[in-house]
Design a protein around this motif. Structure first.
Motif, PDB file in Angstrom:
ATOM      1  N   LYS A 111       0.807  -1.219   0.000  1.00  0.00           N
ATOM      2  CA  LYS A 111       0.000   0.000   0.000  1.00  0.00           C
ATOM      3  C   LYS A 111       0.840   1.269   0.000  1.00  0.00           C
ATOM      4  N   GLU A 112       2.019   1.196   0.610  1.00  0.00           N
ATOM      5  CA  GLU A 112       2.850   2.395   0.742  1.00  0.00           C
ATOM      6  C   GLU A 112       4.292   1.980   0.998  1.00  0.00           C
ATOM      7  N   ILE A 113       5.217   2.793   0.513  1.00  0.00           N
ATOM      8  CA  ILE A 113       6.643   2.586   0.779  1.00  0.00           C
ATOM      9  C   ILE A 113       7.181   3.894   1.335  1.00  0.00           C
ATOM     10  N   LYS A 114       7.698   3.845   2.570  1.00  0.00           N
ATOM     11  CA  LYS A 114       8.200   5.037   3.251  1.00  0.00           C
ATOM     12  C   LYS A 114       9.706   4.904   3.457  1.00  0.00           C
ATOM     13  N   PRO A 115      10.509   5.532   2.595  1.00  0.00           N
ATOM     14  CA  PRO A 115      11.959   5.456   2.767  1.00  0.00           C
ATOM     15  C   PRO A 115      12.384   6.044   4.110  1.00  0.00           C
ATOM     16  N   SER A 116      13.366   5.428   4.715  1.00  0.00           N
ATOM     17  CA  SER A 116      13.900   5.926   5.990  1.00  0.00           C
ATOM     18  C   SER A 116      14.719   7.181   5.743  1.00  0.00           C
ATOM     19  N   LYS A 117      14.543   8.176   6.602  1.00  0.00           N
ATOM     20  CA  LYS A 117      15.340   9.403   6.489  1.00  0.00           C
ATOM     21  C   LYS A 117      16.730   9.217   7.076  1.00  0.00           C
ATOM     22  N   SER A 118      16.831   8.373   8.095  1.00  0.00           N
ATOM     23  CA  SER A 118      18.117   8.189   8.769  1.00  0.00           C
ATOM     24  C   SER A 118      18.914   6.989   8.255  1.00  0.00           C
ATOM     25  N   LYS A 119      18.237   6.060   7.588  1.00  0.00           N
ATOM     26  CA  LYS A 119      18.903   4.854   7.076  1.00  0.00           C
ATOM     27  C   LYS A 119      18.540   4.691   5.603  1.00  0.00           C
ATOM     28  N   PRO A 120      19.329   5.281   4.708  1.00  0.00           N
ATOM     29  CA  PRO A 120      18.954   5.317   3.293  1.00  0.00           C
ATOM     30  C   PRO A 120      18.886   3.949   2.604  1.00  0.00           C
ATOM     31  N   ASN A 121      19.383   2.909   3.259  1.00  0.00           N
ATOM     32  CA  ASN A 121      19.349   1.581   2.651  1.00  0.00           C
ATOM     33  C   ASN A 121      18.082   0.797   2.990  1.00  0.00           C
ATOM     34  N   GLN A 122      17.128   1.439   3.698  1.00  0.00           N
ATOM     35  CA  GLN A 122      15.924   0.701   4.074  1.00  0.00           C
ATOM     36  C   GLN A 122      14.685   1.587   4.049  1.00  0.00           C
TER      37      GLN A 122
ATOM     38  N   LEU B 218      10.193   1.474   5.356  1.00  0.00           N
ATOM     39  CA  LEU B 218       9.021   0.785   5.893  1.00  0.00           C
ATOM     40  C   LEU B 218       8.073   0.544   4.722  1.00  0.00           C
ATOM     41  N   VAL B 219       7.646  -0.687   4.575  1.00  0.00           N
ATOM     42  CA  VAL B 219       6.695  -1.042   3.529  1.00  0.00           C
ATOM     43  C   VAL B 219       5.384  -1.414   4.221  1.00  0.00           C
ATOM     44  N   ILE B 220       4.338  -0.677   3.898  1.00  0.00           N
ATOM     45  CA  ILE B 220       3.026  -0.942   4.481  1.00  0.00           C
ATOM     46  C   ILE B 220       2.336  -1.963   3.568  1.00  0.00           C
ATOM     47  N   VAL B 221       2.016  -3.123   4.159  1.00  0.00           N
ATOM     48  CA  VAL B 221       1.428  -4.212   3.395  1.00  0.00           C
ATOM     49  C   VAL B 221       0.090  -4.588   4.029  1.00  0.00           C
ATOM     50  N   GLU B 222      -0.963  -4.609   3.214  1.00  0.00           N
ATOM     51  CA  GLU B 222      -2.263  -5.081   3.677  1.00  0.00           C
ATOM     52  C   GLU B 222      -2.360  -6.561   3.349  1.00  0.00           C
ATOM     53  N   CYS B 223      -2.510  -7.366   4.394  1.00  0.00           N
ATOM     54  CA  CYS B 223      -2.607  -8.818   4.244  1.00  0.00           C
ATOM     55  C   CYS B 223      -4.019  -9.242   4.603  1.00  0.00           C
ATOM     56  N   GLU B 224      -4.784  -9.631   3.598  1.00  0.00           N
ATOM     57  CA  GLU B 224      -6.142 -10.118   3.822  1.00  0.00           C
ATOM     58  C   GLU B 224      -6.104 -11.641   3.870  1.00  0.00           C
TER      59      GLU B 224
ATOM     60  N   LEU C 171      -4.682  -7.714   8.237  1.00  0.00           N
ATOM     61  CA  LEU C 171      -3.477  -7.273   8.927  1.00  0.00           C
ATOM     62  C   LEU C 171      -2.832  -6.194   8.075  1.00  0.00           C
ATOM     63  N   THR C 172      -2.719  -4.998   8.627  1.00  0.00           N
ATOM     64  CA  THR C 172      -1.968  -3.946   7.964  1.00  0.00           C
ATOM     65  C   THR C 172      -0.629  -3.884   8.678  1.00  0.00           C
ATOM     66  N   ALA C 173       0.383  -4.395   8.001  1.00  0.00           N
ATOM     67  CA  ALA C 173       1.700  -4.573   8.620  1.00  0.00           C
ATOM     68  C   ALA C 173       2.701  -3.538   8.115  1.00  0.00           C
ATOM     69  N   LYS C 174       3.535  -3.092   9.037  1.00  0.00           N
ATOM     70  CA  LYS C 174       4.680  -2.257   8.700  1.00  0.00           C
ATOM     71  C   LYS C 174       5.887  -3.180   8.673  1.00  0.00           C
ATOM     72  N   LEU C 175       6.445  -3.385   7.503  1.00  0.00           N
ATOM     73  CA  LEU C 175       7.554  -4.315   7.347  1.00  0.00           C
ATOM     74  C   LEU C 175       8.805  -3.576   6.888  1.00  0.00           C
ATOM     75  N   LEU C 176       9.948  -4.040   7.354  1.00  0.00           N
ATOM     76  CA  LEU C 176      11.207  -3.461   6.904  1.00  0.00           C
ATOM     77  C   LEU C 176      11.634  -4.112   5.595  1.00  0.00           C
ATOM     78  N   SER C 177      12.139  -3.294   4.690  1.00  0.00           N
ATOM     79  CA  SER C 177      12.705  -3.799   3.450  1.00  0.00           C
ATOM     80  C   SER C 177      14.027  -3.078   3.234  1.00  0.00           C
ATOM     81  N   PHE C 178      14.945  -3.792   2.621  1.00  0.00           N
ATOM     82  CA  PHE C 178      16.319  -3.272   2.466  1.00  0.00           C
ATOM     83  C   PHE C 178      16.732  -3.249   0.992  1.00  0.00           C
ATOM     84  N   LYS C 179      17.586  -2.274   0.654  1.00  0.00           N
ATOM     85  CA  LYS C 179      18.168  -2.225  -0.679  1.00  0.00           C
ATOM     86  C   LYS C 179      19.190  -3.355  -0.817  1.00  0.00           C
ATOM     87  N   LYS C 180      19.458  -3.721  -2.047  1.00  0.00           N
ATOM     88  CA  LYS C 180      20.367  -4.834  -2.311  1.00  0.00           C
ATOM     89  C   LYS C 180      21.802  -4.490  -1.921  1.00  0.00           C
ATOM     90  N   ASP C 181      22.214  -3.282  -2.174  1.00  0.00           N
ATOM     91  CA  ASP C 181      23.624  -2.897  -1.920  1.00  0.00           C
ATOM     92  C   ASP C 181      23.893  -2.606  -0.492  1.00  0.00           C
TER      93      ASP C 181
END
Length: 148
Positions: free
Chosen positions: A107-118, A120-126, A138-148
């Motif tokens: 539903k949404e991707i919120k880049p971290s201001k303090s950690k540019p490699n990650q 918060l990904v908002i995922v709606e799980c029905e 379940l509306t979950a806030k999940l961490l996601s990371f860049k590959k590098d």
């Protein structure tokens, strides 16, 4: 089959993932409930008839645990499913013999201001049953990371 790990740069709003299914049973409902949520509407079919649920119903936490299993198998985030909070609702009870599956939508991707490699990904799980009725959201806030 191992799914390709998804990094932050692979994700976009609107991406949807569908899990495999999970067959519930009265025995599974009662076994989980006896250990984690021992209330009559989760443990005894006969006594459950005279409750709010009008029959045996799975604990919401049982539905949540099944959801977690199905999400971890269907949402291949690199580094795993790392939760940072969320909100859960149960619009209707999960019943014995329900066949559950999870539809997860970004539903949404919120880049971290303090950690540019990650981010918060908002995922709606029905979590849906075999009749496509929603048993849990379940509306979950999940961490996601860049590959590098």
């Amino acid at each position: 089959m191992v799914k390709q790990a998804l990094y932050l740069e692979n994700l976009k709003v609107g991406d949807t993932f569908i899990s495999e299914t999970y067959q519930l049973s009265a025995d599974k409902i009662k076994s989980f409930a006896r250990e984690f949520d021992p209330q009559v509407f989760h443990c005894d079919e006969n006594l459950a008839e005279d409750t709010f649920f009008k029959g045996l119903a799975a604990s919401g936490w049982h539905t949540a645990a099944i959801t977690m299993k199905l999400v971890t198998e269907s949402l291949p985030f690199a580094h795993g499913i790392i939760g940072a909070g969320g909100e859960i609702t149960w619009p209707q009870p999960t019943r014995s013999n329900d066949v559950l599956y999870v539809k997860s939508t970004i539903k949404e991707i919120k880049p971290s201001k303090s950690k540019p490699n990650q981010a918060l990904v908002i995922v709606e799980c029905e979590t849906l049953n075999q009749r496509d009725e929603v048993c849990q959201i379940l509306t979950a806030k999940l961490l996601s990371f860049k590959k590098d």
